[in-house]
Design an enzyme around this catalytic site. Structure first.
Site, PDB file in Angstrom:
ATOM      1  N   HIS A  99      -3.743  -5.581   4.164  1.00 38.27           N
ATOM      2  CA  HIS A  99      -4.978  -4.966   3.336  1.00 38.27           C
ATOM      3  C   HIS A  99      -6.120  -5.616   3.262  1.00 38.27           C
ATOM      4  O   HIS A  99      -7.263  -5.220   2.452  1.00 38.27           O
ATOM      5  CB  HIS A  99      -4.144  -4.522   2.142  1.00 38.27           C
ATOM      6  N   ASP A 126      -1.397   2.573  -3.306  1.00 37.51           N
ATOM      7  CA  ASP A 126      -0.854   1.220  -3.162  1.00 37.51           C
ATOM      8  C   ASP A 126       0.226   0.792  -4.539  1.00 37.51           C
ATOM      9  O   ASP A 126       0.083   1.439  -5.451  1.00 37.51           O
ATOM     10  CB  ASP A 126      -2.034   0.387  -3.331  1.00 37.51           C
ATOM     11  N   HIS A 128       0.208  -2.202  -5.583  1.00 39.97           N
ATOM     12  CA  HIS A 128      -0.447  -3.045  -6.092  1.00 39.97           C
ATOM     13  C   HIS A 128      -1.808  -2.768  -6.278  1.00 39.97           C
ATOM     14  O   HIS A 128      -2.370  -1.955  -5.803  1.00 39.97           O
ATOM     15  CB  HIS A 128      -0.456  -4.582  -5.256  1.00 39.97           C
ATOM     16  N   ASP A 230       2.976   0.442   1.289  1.00 44.89           N
ATOM     17  CA  ASP A 230       4.093   0.328   0.359  1.00 44.89           C
ATOM     18  C   ASP A 230       3.396   1.080  -0.971  1.00 44.89           C
ATOM     19  O   ASP A 230       4.097   1.136  -1.845  1.00 44.89           O
ATOM     20  CB  ASP A 230       3.974  -1.013  -0.077  1.00 44.89           C
ATOM     21  N   GLU A 273      -1.147  -2.180   6.008  1.00 45.49           N
ATOM     22  CA  GLU A 273       0.221  -2.941   6.114  1.00 45.49           C
ATOM     23  C   GLU A 273       1.512  -2.475   6.791  1.00 45.49           C
ATOM     24  O   GLU A 273       2.539  -2.922   6.343  1.00 45.49           O
ATOM     25  CB  GLU A 273       0.474  -2.821   4.366  1.00 45.49           C
TER      26      GLU A 273
END
Length: 308
Positions: A99, A126, A128, A230, A273
């Site tokens: 990323h 995401d 995160h 993710d 990712e």
């Protein structure tokens, strides 16, 4: 459906974290049939191949934990330049790569939007928030810093100067479920809209997305979408080194993509990712290709049956 000139830009960035494998991501997307899926939707497709980082020799980071600073700075410059050019020629799709590629892709798209006299908005899908800076990261992994960079946080002196910043209020994060204390504190004054998975569980994913898209439309904005593997639950998308249980389902992810397509607002896309080394017979790569196809207009009735 309006046809689009899709420009595939391979960015085998593997310097943003320590776990290797994302450099194989661009070719995995190609093998999974991304170009063919776009062509089947009658879009034009031009593949620029894989980029390389620009030469860079920044001063050492003040934070000794920072990993592969020079390489990541080089990737940022290369991607920023390529993104600006590609935005003038079509719809760029950045094939990652970790990323940290978004340090450059978002910055380049923002520069193009500024030249057009339009605001850039960013949808960050995401687990995160990626709002650290090189000074605040404990892990030293720069794939956790793109939103810090493009919003103009301090601590990025080693990186190329930003031709345009993205205001925090123009950023919406969805799928969040892993935030450390430093990021959480910084987010409080950032202006960004954050929908974590509890919010999505309680209120659904369509309504908050629609509210954000209404804001983009009202501002005559351009929308960049950054899709991290993710964002999805690892049970359906295992090929990522930063797995966090409880992510979006396949159906939720497709619904997001369908709403984005219907909006007509998206101007560029990151697919990041993907670590093929961790995949199971290509299932994650194929799912990411399917999601990109949904964003570009594939409907329920057009979807292929997958066998793993």
């Amino acid at each position: 459906m309006t046809t689009t000139n899709c420009i595939l830009i391979g960015a085998p960035v593997d310097s943003g974290k320590r776990r290797k494998g994302c450099l194989m991501g661009p070719d995995a997307y190609r093998t999974a049939g991304l170009a063919e899926a776009l062509s089947d939707l009658e879009h034009g497709v031009r593949d620029l191949g894989n980029l390389a980082p620009s030469p860079a020799s920044p001063a050492p980071a003040a934070n000794p934990a920072v990993h592969e600073l020079a390489t990541t700075v080089g990737w940022t410059q290369s991607l920023m330049d390529t993104a600006q050019t590609a935005m003038g020629e079509g719809f760029p799709i950045f094939l990652g790569g970790d990323h940290s590629l978004s340090l450059g892709s978002v910055a380049g798209v923002a520069a193009h939007a500024k030249a057009q006299g339009r605001p850039l908005f960013v949808l960050w899908l995401d687990a995160h928030t990626d709002y650290h800076t090189p000074d605040t990261t404990d892990s030293g992994n720069l794939h956790g810093t793109p939103l810090g960079y493009v919003t103009g946080r301090e601590g990025f002196a080693a990186f190329p100067p930003l031709p345009a910043t993205v205001p925090g209020e123009n950023i919406c994060l969805m799928g969040i479920r892993s935030v450390d204390r430093a990021e959480n504190a910084a987010l409080q004054g950032s202006g960004m809209t954050v929908h974590d998975m509890r919010d999505i569980d309680e209120n659904g994913i369509a309504r908050p997305l629609a509210a954000f898209l209404d804001r983009v439309r009202a501002a005559n904005g351009m929308l960049h979408v950054s899709l991290d593997v993710d964002f999805l639950d690892p049970a359906v998308a295992p090929a990522v080194g930063t797995t966090v249980p409880g992510g979006a389902t396949v159906r939720e992810a497709h619904l997001v993509m369908e709403h984005l397509h219907d909006s007509g607002l998206v101007c560029s896309l990151d697919l990041v990712e993907l670590n093929p080394f961790l995949d199971e017979r290509g299932r994650t790569a194929k799912l990411m290709v399917d999601l990109a196809a949904s964003l570009m207009g594939r409907t329920v009735f057009d979807r292929p049956t997958r066998s793993f």
